[in-house]
Design a protein around this motif. Structure first.
Motif, PDB file in Angstrom:
ATOM      1  N   LEU A 109      -4.540   5.080  -0.189  1.00 44.41           N
ATOM      2  CA  LEU A 109      -3.583   3.959  -0.183  1.00 44.41           C
ATOM      3  C   LEU A 109      -2.224   4.424  -0.727  1.00 44.41           C
ATOM      4  O   LEU A 109      -1.170   4.165  -0.128  1.00 44.41           O
ATOM      5  CB  LEU A 109      -4.151   2.827  -1.051  1.00 44.41           C
ATOM      6  N   ASN A 110      -2.259   5.131  -1.824  1.00 46.85           N
ATOM      7  CA  ASN A 110      -0.993   5.575  -2.416  1.00 46.85           C
ATOM      8  C   ASN A 110      -0.346   6.704  -1.617  1.00 46.85           C
ATOM      9  O   ASN A 110       0.869   6.886  -1.659  1.00 46.85           O
ATOM     10  CB  ASN A 110      -1.203   5.949  -3.885  1.00 46.85           C
ATOM     11  N   ARG A 111      -1.160   7.431  -0.870  1.00 47.38           N
ATOM     12  CA  ARG A 111      -0.587   8.444   0.037  1.00 47.38           C
ATOM     13  C   ARG A 111       0.243   7.744   1.119  1.00 47.38           C
ATOM     14  O   ARG A 111       1.338   8.172   1.464  1.00 47.38           O
ATOM     15  CB  ARG A 111      -1.721   9.265   0.681  1.00 47.38           C
ATOM     16  N   GLN A 112      -0.262   6.609   1.616  1.00 47.75           N
ATOM     17  CA  GLN A 112       0.515   5.848   2.608  1.00 47.75           C
ATOM     18  C   GLN A 112       1.807   5.319   1.978  1.00 47.75           C
ATOM     19  O   GLN A 112       2.865   5.335   2.596  1.00 47.75           O
ATOM     20  CB  GLN A 112      -0.305   4.661   3.155  1.00 47.75           C
ATOM     21  N   MET A 113       1.722   4.869   0.731  1.00 48.60           N
ATOM     22  CA  MET A 113       2.917   4.368   0.042  1.00 48.60           C
ATOM     23  C   MET A 113       3.952   5.486  -0.085  1.00 48.60           C
ATOM     24  O   MET A 113       5.153   5.264   0.113  1.00 48.60           O
ATOM     25  CB  MET A 113       2.557   3.838  -1.358  1.00 48.60           C
ATOM     26  N   ALA A 114       3.470   6.678  -0.412  1.00 47.64           N
ATOM     27  CA  ALA A 114       4.388   7.816  -0.593  1.00 47.64           C
ATOM     28  C   ALA A 114       5.008   8.230   0.743  1.00 47.64           C
ATOM     29  O   ALA A 114       6.180   8.620   0.799  1.00 47.64           O
ATOM     30  CB  ALA A 114       3.627   8.996  -1.214  1.00 47.64           C
ATOM     31  N   ARG A 115       4.244   8.130   1.830  1.00 49.73           N
ATOM     32  CA  ARG A 115       4.790   8.473   3.153  1.00 49.73           C
ATOM     33  C   ARG A 115       5.990   7.578   3.469  1.00 49.73           C
ATOM     34  O   ARG A 115       6.975   8.013   4.032  1.00 49.73           O
ATOM     35  CB  ARG A 115       3.721   8.281   4.244  1.00 49.73           C
ATOM     36  N   ARG A 116       5.900   6.305   3.119  1.00 49.45           N
ATOM     37  CA  ARG A 116       7.004   5.379   3.407  1.00 49.45           C
ATOM     38  C   ARG A 116       8.248   5.716   2.602  1.00 49.45           C
ATOM     39  O   ARG A 116       9.366   5.360   2.966  1.00 49.45           O
ATOM     40  CB  ARG A 116       6.563   3.940   3.102  1.00 49.45           C
ATOM     41  N   GLN A 117       8.054   6.414   1.503  1.00 51.37           N
ATOM     42  CA  GLN A 117       9.210   6.743   0.651  1.00 51.37           C
ATOM     43  C   GLN A 117       9.912   8.016   1.087  1.00 51.37           C
ATOM     44  O   GLN A 117      10.992   8.320   0.578  1.00 51.37           O
ATOM     45  CB  GLN A 117       8.749   6.873  -0.799  1.00 51.37           C
ATOM     46  N   LYS A 118       9.284   8.762   1.994  1.00 50.99           N
ATOM     47  CA  LYS A 118       9.849  10.069   2.365  1.00 50.99           C
ATOM     48  C   LYS A 118      10.632   9.978   3.678  1.00 50.99           C
ATOM     49  O   LYS A 118      10.095   9.526   4.681  1.00 50.99           O
ATOM     50  CB  LYS A 118       8.683  11.065   2.527  1.00 50.99           C
ATOM     51  N   GLY A 119      11.873  10.397   3.654  1.00 52.23           N
ATOM     52  CA  GLY A 119      12.642  10.401   4.897  1.00 52.23           C
ATOM     53  C   GLY A 119      14.072  10.820   4.628  1.00 52.23           C
ATOM     54  O   GLY A 119      14.715  10.279   3.722  1.00 52.23           O
ATOM     55  N   ILE A 156      14.279   6.599  -7.406  1.00 54.39           N
ATOM     56  CA  ILE A 156      13.969   5.782  -8.586  1.00 54.39           C
ATOM     57  C   ILE A 156      12.522   5.274  -8.527  1.00 54.39           C
ATOM     58  O   ILE A 156      11.793   5.333  -9.509  1.00 54.39           O
ATOM     59  CB  ILE A 156      14.939   4.577  -8.673  1.00 54.39           C
ATOM     60  N   GLU A 157      12.119   4.780  -7.344  1.00 54.42           N
ATOM     61  CA  GLU A 157      10.805   4.140  -7.228  1.00 54.42           C
ATOM     62  C   GLU A 157       9.691   5.178  -7.027  1.00 54.42           C
ATOM     63  O   GLU A 157       9.882   6.176  -6.328  1.00 54.42           O
ATOM     64  CB  GLU A 157      10.794   3.154  -6.045  1.00 54.42           C
ATOM     65  N   ASN A 190       8.938  -3.010  -9.389  1.00 54.44           N
ATOM     66  CA  ASN A 190      10.219  -2.395  -9.012  1.00 54.44           C
ATOM     67  C   ASN A 190      10.761  -1.694 -10.250  1.00 54.44           C
ATOM     68  O   ASN A 190      11.200  -2.360 -11.194  1.00 54.44           O
ATOM     69  CB  ASN A 190      11.233  -3.473  -8.583  1.00 54.44           C
ATOM     70  N   LEU A 191      10.728  -0.383 -10.265  1.00 56.90           N
ATOM     71  CA  LEU A 191      11.196   0.339 -11.452  1.00 56.90           C
ATOM     72  C   LEU A 191      12.689   0.126 -11.663  1.00 56.90           C
ATOM     73  O   LEU A 191      13.187   0.172 -12.777  1.00 56.90           O
ATOM     74  CB  LEU A 191      10.848   1.831 -11.334  1.00 56.90           C
ATOM     75  N   ASP A 192      13.417  -0.136 -10.564  1.00 56.62           N
ATOM     76  CA  ASP A 192      14.869  -0.324 -10.648  1.00 56.62           C
ATOM     77  C   ASP A 192      15.242  -1.604 -11.417  1.00 56.62           C
ATOM     78  O   ASP A 192      16.375  -1.735 -11.894  1.00 56.62           O
ATOM     79  CB  ASP A 192      15.456  -0.379  -9.225  1.00 56.62           C
ATOM     80  N   TYR A 193      14.305  -2.515 -11.546  1.00 57.04           N
ATOM     81  CA  TYR A 193      14.576  -3.792 -12.225  1.00 57.04           C
ATOM     82  C   TYR A 193      15.107  -3.568 -13.642  1.00 57.04           C
ATOM     83  O   TYR A 193      15.992  -4.289 -14.105  1.00 57.04           O
ATOM     84  CB  TYR A 193      13.295  -4.640 -12.259  1.00 57.04           C
TER      85      TYR A 193
END
Ligand code: EPS
Length: 392
Positions: A33-43, A52-53, A79-82
């Motif tokens: 699940l977290n691998r999918q989350m990390a894929r969305r963050q890469k680009g 930040i996140e 949201n870490l940016d909060y």
């Protein structure tokens, strides 16, 4: 069958989602699940926010001892940016950006501060879709269904993917670079284009393709418009931020060809039993129902509307012509949107599979899955008799 809701603002404390209608008995793989989350963050082309996140989902309901219970599943993502926004005085935001929801959100809801539009319209919300989609992917995986995606165009740079390149090879090659294009040379050209766009203080759009493999035939229905699964996919993928066009198969190309060159002819395989196709221009659908061929969805993303070069607009505070004020944002989000597209396809297919199989648990679904009718002569006995309209 499956419903989900998300809540949360881009710079608020957290995003949350509730996924309802999900069967019991799925062992949830948290690292997947977290691998999918990390894929969305890469680009390549992302703005500063992705540094930040560190998106890692918390599951606080509906999964106990690693297994889904059949109850609503609650997902949370801080949201870490909060932390940086919470105690700050934020200058008024009164000049709407062309292309963003700033102006239309204010018209619709009567906002007196445009940040209210921005916060909920932000594509930060797509993180929750990937979390929900991640669980749906794991459910589909129990039935051998896999989903991947890749970028086929960034701005004017197009990837001419050879027809013979297998889908698993495309998925794997796309993961090896940060524009998510399966062809290394084209990936380089796409990267160059994004770099130029960043130098020009501009933004770029593009096209991605999502493919689902080993989807059984017979999902969806021709009997009513809102049960057509291809139409449900068009909606699901079209609901992603900045996606303005979606097609199933080579729909727009098919429109320029005669029917004899479009429809995928039907053959009997060497076993004398199985019906097969040699082409898949339909993208895996006939009559809104899956054929058993790969499900192919392509989506066009407009360039991000937050453009560093000021755009002409009007200051709503005093009515003066005014230029937009830059907000930190992405320059190109197509590689990341591909992962969101995969998630929306996963959610829609999981819903269709549940609709077909029923079942409150994965085990019940599995026994029904074995009995699904397939495209074989023995599964499709014909009366082969004259037939009459038998109305009263
Ligand atoms: C977004 C603007 C940017 C993106 C954001 C979507 O955020 P920020 O304003 O904080 O720089 O990074 O996407 C995400 C945060 C994300 O997780 O994808 C927008 O205005 O839509």
């Amino acid at each position: 069958m499956i419903r989900f809701l998300t809540a949360g603002e881009s710079h608020g404390p957290e995003l949350v989602a509730i996924l309802e209608g999900f069967p019991a008995g799925l062992s949830v793989d948290r690292s997947d699940l977290n691998r999918q989350m990390a894929r969305r963050q890469k680009g390549y082309g992302s703005g500063g926010r992705m540094k930040i996140e560190k998106d890692a989902v918390q599951i606080t309901a509906g999964v106990m001892n690693g297994q889904t219970t059949g109850g609503p599943i609650a997902l949370r993502l801080p949201n870490l940016d909060y932390a940086k926004w919470r105690d700050r005085e934020i200058p008024p935001f009164t000049v709407p950006r062309p292309g963003h929801a700033d102006l239309t959100g204010a018209i619709k809801y009567g906002y007196r501060e445009l940040r209210l539009s921005l916060e909920r319209a932000s594509a930060r919300e797509t993180a929750m879709r990937v979390a929900v989609g991640g669980l749906c992917r794991q459910l589909l995986g129990q039935f051998g269904i896999t989903i991947g995606g890749y970028v086929v165009q960034i701005g004017p740079v197009q990837a001419e993917i050879p027809a013979g390149m297998s889908y698993p090879d495309r998925f794997a090659a796309a993961e090896s670079n940060d524009v998510r294009c399966p062809l290394p040379e084209t990936a380089e050209a796409m990267r160059r284009h994004i770099w130029e766009i960043m130098q020009a203080k501009d933004t770029a759009g593009g096209i991605f393709e999502v493919v689902a493999l080993d989807v059984p035939p017979g999902l969806g229905s021709h009997v009513h418009g809102d049960r057509r699964l291809d139409a449900r996919l068009l909606f699901a993928v079209g609901s992603i931020h900045a996606i303005k066009g979606v097609e199933v198969g080579s729909a727009f190309e098919n429109a320029s060809r005669p029917g004899s060159q479009v429809h995928d002819e039907i053959f009997l395989a060497d076993d004398g039993e199985t019906l097969t196709r040699r082409t898949n221009r339909s993208g895996g659908f006939e009559g809104g129902i899956t054929t058993g061929a790969p499900v192919i969805v392509r989506a066009a993303m407009k360039p991000i509307s937050t453009v560093l070069n000021p755009r002409r607009s009007v200051d709503l505070a005093d009515g003066t012509p005014s230029e937009t004020v830059y907000e930190r944002s992405d320059f190109c989000a197509v590689p990341r949107a591909t992962v969101v597209g995969e998630a929306m396809v996963a959610i829609t297919l999981a819903d269709a599979l549940l609709e077909k199989l029923g079942g409150d648990s994965v085990a019940e679904m599995q026994s029904r899955f074995e009995q699904l009718r397939r495209g074989t002569l023995s599964d499709l006995p014909m009366d082969n008799q004259p037939w009459y309209f038998g109305y009263e």
